[in-house]
Design a protein around this motif. Structure first.
Motif, PDB file in Angstrom:
ATOM      1  N   ALA A  13      -4.645  -0.630  -1.513  1.00 50.21           N
ATOM      2  CA  ALA A  13      -4.257  -1.624  -0.514  1.00 50.21           C
ATOM      3  C   ALA A  13      -4.440  -3.040  -1.059  1.00 50.21           C
ATOM      4  O   ALA A  13      -3.592  -3.907  -0.850  1.00 50.21           O
ATOM      5  N   LEU A  47      -0.189   6.034   5.409  1.00 51.18           N
ATOM      6  CA  LEU A  47      -0.952   4.812   5.200  1.00 51.18           C
ATOM      7  C   LEU A  47      -0.168   3.764   4.426  1.00 51.18           C
ATOM      8  O   LEU A  47      -0.423   2.568   4.559  1.00 51.18           O
ATOM      9  N   PHE A  48       0.776   4.217   3.614  1.00 48.47           N
ATOM     10  CA  PHE A  48       1.563   3.315   2.786  1.00 48.47           C
ATOM     11  C   PHE A  48       3.044   3.624   2.945  1.00 48.47           C
ATOM     12  O   PHE A  48       3.431   4.771   3.153  1.00 48.47           O
ATOM     13  N   LEU A  57       1.222  -1.487   2.543  1.00 51.32           N
ATOM     14  CA  LEU A  57       0.511  -0.875   3.658  1.00 51.32           C
ATOM     15  C   LEU A  57       1.450  -0.653   4.838  1.00 51.32           C
ATOM     16  O   LEU A  57       2.207  -1.541   5.210  1.00 51.32           O
ATOM     17  N   GLY A  61      -2.002   1.895   7.931  1.00 50.15           N
ATOM     18  CA  GLY A  61      -2.842   1.427   6.834  1.00 50.15           C
ATOM     19  C   GLY A  61      -3.497   0.094   7.141  1.00 50.15           C
ATOM     20  O   GLY A  61      -4.673  -0.119   6.832  1.00 50.15           O
ATOM     21  N   HIS A  62      -2.731  -0.816   7.769  1.00 52.67           N
ATOM     22  CA  HIS A  62      -3.299  -2.114   8.161  1.00 52.67           C
ATOM     23  C   HIS A  62      -4.441  -1.938   9.155  1.00 52.67           C
ATOM     24  O   HIS A  62      -5.451  -2.627   9.074  1.00 52.67           O
ATOM     25  N   LEU A  65      -7.555  -0.222   7.157  1.00 49.82           N
ATOM     26  CA  LEU A  65      -8.189  -0.945   6.059  1.00 49.82           C
ATOM     27  C   LEU A  65      -9.537  -1.574   6.435  1.00 49.82           C
ATOM     28  O   LEU A  65     -10.527  -1.363   5.722  1.00 49.82           O
TER      29      LEU A  65
END
Length: 144
Positions: A13, A47-48, A57, A61-62, A65
Motif C-alpha cells: 500500500a 484490497l487492491f 488501493l 484497502g483504504h 490500511l
C-alpha cells in the motif's frame, strides 16, 4: 490473518508497487503476491485494484490500511516490552554501502555486530555513492 500478511499489505500500500514492496521486505515478488492473494481470499475482499502492471488501493484497502498499521504498531510495542524485560537488543538495521566498503571494510564489522547482537536483523544494499546517499535520505536505509 498473520502479522506477515499485514506487513506485506502495508508495504504494498505504501509503495504502490508489489516488487518494490517485496524488495523492501527482503522477500520475493511472488511471495508478496501470494500473501496478498491469501489475505484477500481468506476474507473474500479485494484490497487492491490491479491495472496492468500498476496496483492501487481499493476502497476496502483504504479502510483496512489504518487498522493494519495499528495492529503492527501494537505488535511492535508488545515485542518492545518483551525485549525490555529480557534486555535483548533486537530489531532491524538497514545499511547502504558502496561496493568497495561493502566488499572490504563492512564484512568484519557486520560479523562482529551480529555476534554481539544476534537478534538484530541486518540488511545491506550495495550501490554507488549517490545511491547510498539517496537510500539514507529516502529512509530506505538507516545509515550509509
Amino acid at each position: 490473518m498473520t502479522l506477515d500478511q499485514l506487513r506485506i499489505f502495508v508495504a504494498v500500500a505504501e509503495h504502490g508497487h508489489m516488487t518494490r514492496a517485496a524488495e523492501r521486505l527482503g522477500i520475493s515478488q511472488s511471495a508478496a503476491s501470494a500473501a496478498i492473494r491469501a489475505l484477500e481470499s481468506q476474507h473474500g475482499v479485494r484490497l487492491f485494484n490491479r491495472v496492468g502492471r500498476n496496483i492501487e488501493l481499493a476502497q476496502t484497502g483504504h479502510r483496512f490500511l489504518p487498522e493494519a498499521k495499528a495492529v503492527l504498531d501494537r505488535a511492535a510495542a508488545a515485542r518492545g516490552v518483551l525485549e525490555d524485560v529480557s534486555q535483548t537488543v533486537a530489531g532491524s538495521l538497514s545499511i547502504a554501502a558502496s561496493q568497495t566498503i561493502a566488499s572490504y571494510w563492512l564484512p568484519r564489522r557486520l560479523a562482529a555486530f551480529h555476534e554481539a547482537y544476534p537478534a538484530v536483523k541486518l540488511s545491506v544494499t550495495i550501490g554507488n555513492t549517490r545511491q547510498v546517499e539517496t537510500n539514507v535520505l529516502d529512509g530506505r536505509a538507516d545509515f550509509g
